[in-house]
Design an enzyme around this catalytic site. Structure first.
Site, PDB file in Angstrom:
ATOM      1  NE  ARG A   1     -19.353  -6.949   3.449  1.00  0.00           N
ATOM      2  CZ  ARG A   1     -18.731  -6.049   4.298  1.00  0.00           C
ATOM      3  NH1 ARG A   1     -18.950  -6.635   5.677  1.00  0.00           N
ATOM      4  NH2 ARG A   1     -18.225  -5.062   4.129  1.00  0.00           N
TER       5      ARG A   1
ATOM      6  CG  HIS B   1      -8.541  -7.120   4.647  1.00  0.00           C
ATOM      7  ND1 HIS B   1      -8.973  -7.789   5.360  1.00  0.00           N
ATOM      8  CD2 HIS B   1      -8.232  -5.630   5.038  1.00  0.00           C
ATOM      9  CE1 HIS B   1      -9.229  -7.089   6.536  1.00  0.00           C
ATOM     10  NE2 HIS B   1      -9.021  -6.010   6.404  1.00  0.00           N
TER      11      HIS B   1
ATOM     12  CE1 TYR C   1     -13.095  -6.175   5.873  1.00  0.00           C
ATOM     13  CE2 TYR C   1     -14.945  -6.601   4.624  1.00  0.00           C
ATOM     14  CZ  TYR C   1     -13.842  -6.039   4.900  1.00  0.00           C
ATOM     15  OH  TYR C   1     -13.499  -5.009   3.890  1.00  0.00           O
TER      16      TYR C   1
ATOM     17  CG  HIS D   1     -10.361  -6.823  11.020  1.00  0.00           C
ATOM     18  ND1 HIS D   1     -11.683  -6.542  10.517  1.00  0.00           N
ATOM     19  CD2 HIS D   1      -9.538  -6.085  10.356  1.00  0.00           C
ATOM     20  CE1 HIS D   1     -11.604  -5.712   9.644  1.00  0.00           C
ATOM     21  NE2 HIS D   1     -10.322  -5.368   9.374  1.00  0.00           N
TER      22      HIS D   1
ATOM     23  CD  GLU E   1      -7.257  -3.130   9.347  1.00  0.00           C
ATOM     24  OE1 GLU E   1      -7.892  -2.114   9.210  1.00  0.00           O
ATOM     25  OE2 GLU E   1      -7.386  -4.204   8.714  1.00  0.00           O
TER      26      GLU E   1
ATOM     27  CG  ASP F   1      -7.856   1.851   9.173  1.00  0.00           C
ATOM     28  OD1 ASP F   1      -8.302   2.842   9.199  1.00  0.00           O
ATOM     29  OD2 ASP F   1      -8.457   1.016   8.275  1.00  0.00           O
TER      30      ASP F   1
ATOM     31  CG  HIS G   1      -9.645   0.874  11.924  1.00  0.00           C
ATOM     32  ND1 HIS G   1      -9.294  -0.352  11.659  1.00  0.00           N
ATOM     33  CD2 HIS G   1     -10.791   0.968  11.372  1.00  0.00           C
ATOM     34  CE1 HIS G   1     -10.278  -0.759  10.813  1.00  0.00           C
ATOM     35  NE2 HIS G   1     -10.808   0.139  10.577  1.00  0.00           N
TER      36      HIS G   1
ATOM     37  CG  HIS H   1      -5.383  -0.615   5.837  1.00  0.00           C
ATOM     38  ND1 HIS H   1      -6.406  -1.499   6.423  1.00  0.00           N
ATOM     39  CD2 HIS H   1      -4.899  -1.176   5.006  1.00  0.00           C
ATOM     40  CE1 HIS H   1      -5.918  -2.779   6.062  1.00  0.00           C
ATOM     41  NE2 HIS H   1      -5.126  -2.400   5.009  1.00  0.00           N
TER      42      HIS H   1
ATOM     43  CG  ASP I   1     -14.283   0.882  10.742  1.00  0.00           C
ATOM     44  OD1 ASP I   1     -13.670   1.735  10.164  1.00  0.00           O
ATOM     45  OD2 ASP I   1     -13.944  -0.611  10.500  1.00  0.00           O
TER      46      ASP I   1
ATOM     47  CG  HIS J   1     -12.783   3.350   6.061  1.00  0.00           C
ATOM     48  ND1 HIS J   1     -12.093   2.384   5.495  1.00  0.00           N
ATOM     49  CD2 HIS J   1     -12.526   3.264   7.456  1.00  0.00           C
ATOM     50  CE1 HIS J   1     -11.592   1.744   6.358  1.00  0.00           C
ATOM     51  NE2 HIS J   1     -12.007   2.045   7.516  1.00  0.00           N
TER      52      HIS J   1
ATOM     53  CD  GLU K   1      -8.656  -1.017   4.014  1.00  0.00           C
ATOM     54  OE1 GLU K   1      -8.694  -2.223   4.008  1.00  0.00           O
ATOM     55  OE2 GLU K   1      -9.014  -0.358   5.229  1.00  0.00           O
TER      56      GLU K   1
END
Length: 287
Positions: free
Chosen positions: A43, A72, A75, A112, A149, A183, A186, A220, A233, A235, A265
Site C-alpha cells: 500500500r 504480487h 496495489y 492489477h 489481473e 481471480d 473478481h 487466485h 471486491d 473475498h 487470498e
C-alpha cells in the site's frame, strides 16, 4: 507437485521475519504447495531492498521442492491514471517487483490492470502501451513473466471480464511475457456466474478464445462475499461465500486451467482458516 497436469494449491503468505524464514514457515503450517508474497509494502511506493540470505534460501527451497513462487506487486499501481506522478511511481514499482521476482526465482509478478479514473479509456490504453511495453521488453529470458489481473468491475477499471483482456493485450502487441492471473472473486463480481451449470467452463473457454489458453499462469482462488455482478471486491473463505466450494472443482478438470497453480487470498488472521481453505481445495482436486 512436479507433474505439469497437477494444480499446486497454495496461498499468499505473510513474510514477517523474512521471505524464507517467515514465508516458508507459514506455507508449511498451512500445507501450501505454492506461495505468493509481497516484496515491498503493498500500500505504498517505497521499494524495499531484499535480504540476500533470505532471497537465496527461498530460491533454493523453491528449486529443490518444485515450489511455484509468485510476487504480487503493490496495489497502488495504475498505468491508466491521469496523474503523471502515479504513472512514474507505477513504472518504478513494477520494475522493482520484476527485478525482485527474478532474484527469488518467481514464476510471475501479478499486477492489477488499472483504471482510467477520470480520463477517456482510449487515453488510458495509450498509456498502457507507452509504459507497459518497455517493461515487458526488459524481462530477461528466465523471467518472471508479468501476470495481468482483471478486477471486479468497480469504477472505471480497464479489465473486469476475461474478454476485456483482449484489447489490453492488443495494446502491448500480445507480448509473450504478458500472462494472466485470474481471480475467481473478481471474475464472479464482474459478471461471470461461476455457480451456473457450465459457468466455470464458459469463462475459461472465453479466456482461451480471447487471449489463448497458454496465458493463464495463476489463479487466485477466492470465494465472494457478494453476489455475481456486484462489482464488489470482497473475498470470502472457500465455501463460505456466494460462489461456494463446488465450482472450484472445475478448475482442476478443465484443460485451460489444468496444471495452473491456485493460491488463496482469503480472510483470516491466523493459519487455521487458510489451512482449512487449502484442505478444501485439495479435496476437490484429489477427490
Amino acid at each position: 507437485m512436479a507433474r505439469a497436469d497437477i494444480n499446486a494449491i497454495g496461498a499468499h503468505v505473510p513474510v514477517a521475519g523474512g521471505l524464507a524464514t517467515g514465508g516458508l514457515r507459514y506455507a508449511a503450517e498451512i500445507g501450501a504447495e505454492a506461495v505468493q508474497v509481497f516484496v515491498s509494502n503493498p500500500r505504498g511506493w517505497a521499494q524495499a531492498a531484499g535480504k540476500p540470505a533470505e532471497d537465496r534460501r527461498l530460491r533454493e527451497h523453491a528449486e529443490e521442492h518444485d515450489l511455484p513462487v509468485f510476487v504480487h506487486a503493490p496495489y497502488l499501481i495504475n498505468l491508466g491514471s491521469p496523474s503523471p506522478e502515479t504513472i512514474a511511481h507505477s513504472v518504478a514499482s513494477i520494475r522493482h517487483a520484476l527485478q525482485r521476482g527474478a532474484v527469488i526465482g518467481a514464476r510471475g509478478v501479478v499486477v492489477h490492470t488499472g483504471s482510467a479514473v477520470s480520463q477517456p479509456r482510449e487515453d488510458a490504453m495509450r498509456q498502457i502501451r507507452e509504459h507497459l511495453l518497455p517493461l515487458l521488453d526488459e524481462i530477461p529470458g528466465e523471467g518472471p513473466d508479468l501476470l495481468l489481473e482483471p478486477m471486479a468491475g468497480q469504477g472505471r477499471m480497464l479489465c473486469a471480464t476475461v474478454t476485456d483482456l483482449g484489447p489490453y493485450l492488443d495494446a502491448v502487441d500480445r507480448h509473450p511475457r504478458a500472462g494472466v492471473c485470474l481471480d475467481t472473486c473478481h471474475a464472479f463480481s464482474a459478471g461471470h456466474d461461476l455457480t451456473a451449470p457450465g459457468g466455470v467452463a464458459a469463462m475459461l473457454e472465453a479466456l482461451a478464445g480471447t487471449v489463448g489458453a497458454d496465458r493463464l499462469r495463476l489463479i487466485h482462488a477466492n470465494d465472494s462475499k457478494d453476489p455475481c455482478g456486484s462489482c464488489r471486491d470482497r473475498h470470502e473463505n472457500i465455501g463460505a461465500g456466494q460462489i461456494g466450494a463446488a465450482p472450484f472443482a472445475e478448475f482442476f478438470r478443465h484443460p485451460v486451467s489444468r496444471g495452473v497453480p491456485l493460491v488463496i487470498e482469503t480472510p483470516g488472521r491466523s493459519a487455521e482458516p487458510h489451512r482449512a481453505d487449502i484442505e478444501t481445495l485439495k479435496r476437490l482436486r484429489d477427490g
